[in-house]
Design a protein around this motif. Structure first.
Motif, PDB file in Angstrom:
ATOM      1  N   VAL A  63      53.522 -32.025   6.989  1.00  0.00           N
ATOM      2  CA  VAL A  63      53.789 -30.707   7.767  1.00  0.00           C
ATOM      3  C   VAL A  63      54.993 -30.521   9.000  1.00  0.00           C
ATOM      4  N   ALA A  64      55.298 -31.384   9.633  1.00  0.00           N
ATOM      5  CA  ALA A  64      55.948 -31.399  10.404  1.00  0.00           C
ATOM      6  C   ALA A  64      57.527 -32.268  10.342  1.00  0.00           C
ATOM      7  N   SER A  65      57.801 -32.701   9.135  1.00  0.00           N
ATOM      8  CA  SER A  65      59.023 -33.126   8.717  1.00  0.00           C
ATOM      9  C   SER A  65      60.045 -32.535   9.188  1.00  0.00           C
ATOM     10  N   ASP A  66      59.976 -31.467   8.719  1.00  0.00           N
ATOM     11  CA  ASP A  66      61.124 -31.040   8.868  1.00  0.00           C
ATOM     12  C   ASP A  66      61.059 -29.855  10.630  1.00  0.00           C
ATOM     13  N   LEU A  67      60.042 -30.175  11.158  1.00  0.00           N
ATOM     14  CA  LEU A  67      60.309 -29.669  12.611  1.00  0.00           C
ATOM     15  C   LEU A  67      60.973 -30.932  13.370  1.00  0.00           C
ATOM     16  N   CYS A  68      61.215 -29.931  14.775  1.00  0.00           N
ATOM     17  CA  CYS A  68      61.632 -30.350  15.503  1.00  0.00           C
ATOM     18  C   CYS A  68      61.606 -29.766  16.659  1.00  0.00           C
ATOM     19  N   LEU A  69      61.323 -30.258  18.385  1.00  0.00           N
ATOM     20  CA  LEU A  69      60.487 -29.726  19.253  1.00  0.00           C
ATOM     21  C   LEU A  69      62.370 -29.527  20.392  1.00  0.00           C
ATOM     22  N   VAL A  70      62.800 -28.475  19.393  1.00  0.00           N
ATOM     23  CA  VAL A  70      64.038 -27.497  20.412  1.00  0.00           C
ATOM     24  C   VAL A  70      63.852 -27.748  21.734  1.00  0.00           C
ATOM     25  N   SER A  71      65.718 -28.902  22.187  1.00  0.00           N
ATOM     26  CA  SER A  71      65.523 -28.876  23.599  1.00  0.00           C
ATOM     27  C   SER A  71      66.077 -29.474  23.904  1.00  0.00           C
ATOM     28  N   GLU A  72      66.872 -30.539  24.641  1.00  0.00           N
ATOM     29  CA  GLU A  72      68.145 -30.769  24.967  1.00  0.00           C
ATOM     30  C   GLU A  72      68.763 -32.387  23.718  1.00  0.00           C
ATOM     31  N   THR A  73      68.012 -32.664  23.228  1.00  0.00           N
ATOM     32  CA  THR A  73      67.283 -33.065  22.136  1.00  0.00           C
ATOM     33  C   THR A  73      66.953 -32.982  20.439  1.00  0.00           C
ATOM     34  N   ASP A  74      66.334 -32.500  20.969  1.00  0.00           N
ATOM     35  CA  ASP A  74      66.043 -31.587  19.350  1.00  0.00           C
ATOM     36  C   ASP A  74      65.430 -33.126  18.467  1.00  0.00           C
ATOM     37  N   ASN A  81      31.091 -43.467  11.810  1.00  0.00           N
ATOM     38  CA  ASN A  81      30.675 -44.337  12.280  1.00  0.00           C
ATOM     39  C   ASN A  81      32.282 -44.407  13.487  1.00  0.00           C
ATOM     40  N   GLU A  82      33.168 -44.142  13.024  1.00  0.00           N
ATOM     41  CA  GLU A  82      34.408 -44.671  13.231  1.00  0.00           C
ATOM     42  C   GLU A  82      35.010 -43.014  13.878  1.00  0.00           C
ATOM     43  N   THR A  83      35.533 -43.067  14.909  1.00  0.00           N
ATOM     44  CA  THR A  83      36.009 -41.678  15.199  1.00  0.00           C
ATOM     45  C   THR A  83      38.154 -41.769  15.692  1.00  0.00           C
ATOM     46  N   ALA A  84      38.734 -41.411  15.747  1.00  0.00           N
ATOM     47  CA  ALA A  84      39.976 -41.465  16.063  1.00  0.00           C
ATOM     48  C   ALA A  84      40.929 -40.312  16.649  1.00  0.00           C
ATOM     49  N   LEU A  85      41.955 -40.729  17.260  1.00  0.00           N
ATOM     50  CA  LEU A  85      42.808 -39.159  18.047  1.00  0.00           C
ATOM     51  C   LEU A  85      43.876 -39.373  16.806  1.00  0.00           C
ATOM     52  N   VAL A  86      44.162 -38.864  16.148  1.00  0.00           N
ATOM     53  CA  VAL A  86      44.640 -38.171  15.460  1.00  0.00           C
ATOM     54  C   VAL A  86      46.291 -37.037  15.322  1.00  0.00           C
ATOM     55  N   GLY A  87      47.840 -37.369  15.680  1.00  0.00           N
ATOM     56  CA  GLY A  87      48.621 -35.952  16.572  1.00  0.00           C
ATOM     57  C   GLY A  87      50.096 -36.093  15.990  1.00  0.00           C
ATOM     58  N   LEU A  88      50.744 -35.520  16.916  1.00  0.00           N
ATOM     59  CA  LEU A  88      51.932 -35.527  16.501  1.00  0.00           C
ATOM     60  C   LEU A  88      51.943 -35.389  17.992  1.00  0.00           C
ATOM     61  N   SER A 145      61.977 -35.334  16.777  1.00  0.00           N
ATOM     62  CA  SER A 145      61.507 -34.700  15.431  1.00  0.00           C
ATOM     63  C   SER A 145      60.151 -35.155  16.668  1.00  0.00           C
ATOM     64  N   PHE A 146      59.201 -34.467  15.754  1.00  0.00           N
ATOM     65  CA  PHE A 146      57.353 -35.272  15.759  1.00  0.00           C
ATOM     66  C   PHE A 146      57.455 -36.535  15.153  1.00  0.00           C
ATOM     67  N   GLU A 147      56.674 -37.357  15.379  1.00  0.00           N
ATOM     68  CA  GLU A 147      55.946 -38.488  15.354  1.00  0.00           C
ATOM     69  C   GLU A 147      54.521 -38.508  15.151  1.00  0.00           C
ATOM     70  N   SER A 197      64.764 -41.146  16.702  1.00  0.00           N
ATOM     71  CA  SER A 197      64.297 -41.734  15.402  1.00  0.00           C
ATOM     72  C   SER A 197      62.595 -41.786  15.871  1.00  0.00           C
ATOM     73  N   LYS A 198      62.423 -42.444  13.980  1.00  0.00           N
ATOM     74  CA  LYS A 198      60.763 -42.712  14.916  1.00  0.00           C
ATOM     75  C   LYS A 198      61.147 -43.858  15.520  1.00  0.00           C
ATOM     76  N   SER A 199      59.741 -44.642  16.145  1.00  0.00           N
ATOM     77  CA  SER A 199      59.613 -45.997  17.173  1.00  0.00           C
ATOM     78  C   SER A 199      58.682 -46.418  16.376  1.00  0.00           C
TER      79      SER A 199
END
Length: 150
Positions: A55-66, A136-143, A68-70, A31-33
């Motif tokens: 774009v990432a809503s249907d993707l998961c990082l495949v591992s022992e937990t699968d 004038n503003e900068t941000a880190l944006v990602g998953l 989601s991307f937040e 779940s999303k934190s």
């Protein structure tokens, strides 16, 4: 300490990007934190975050937990990402190719990096720098996601 190291540590220690570990490291939630840190609010950062989430809503990082991307966005005071040594890339499925194309479109191919933080439970951070239209503003944006390797 090298300025690039300081910049890298500032990014990695930001609780919106890499929150403190829970007591149960081997079983992260899908779940999303509910991180309560300041998000970047200028239009370009909000739009980039929304597009990555879509774009990432249907993707998961495949591992022992699968896991989601937040998506995340946080204010950033540097003009670029911290330097890291590049690693060999693996072939990607169609969904990850779309994600890669979206990241490169949003941030530029040389301004997107993936960071792995941890040992058994690894925090994966895919991040780019977004500037406001007036610069004038900068941000880190990602998953971010969690990979469990036992």
């Amino acid at each position: 300490m090298d300025p690039e190291d300081t910049s890298y540590l500032a990014m990695i220690n930001n609780p919106a990007i890499n929150p403190a570990s829970s007591n149960d490291d081997a079983s992260p939630s899908n779940s999303k934190s509910s991180i309560t840190t300041q998000s970047a609010t200028f239009d370009e950062a909000v739009a980039a975050r929304q597009q990555l989430d879509k774009v990432a809503s249907d993707l998961c990082l495949v591992s022992e937990t699968d896991a989601s991307f937040e998506p995340f966005s946080v204010p950033w005071s540097k003009p670029s990402l911290p330097y890291t040594d590049p690693k060999d890339a693996y072939g990607q499925a169609t969904g990850f190719s779309t994600l890669q194309n979206t990241l490169e479109m949003l941030f530029g191919a040389d301004q997107v990096k993936v960071y792995l933080c941890g040992e058994v439970t690894v925090t994966v951070i895919i991040v780019g720098v977004v500037n406001s239209r007036d610069k004038n503003e900068t941000a880190l944006v990602g998953l971010k996601s969690t990979l469990v390797e036992t």
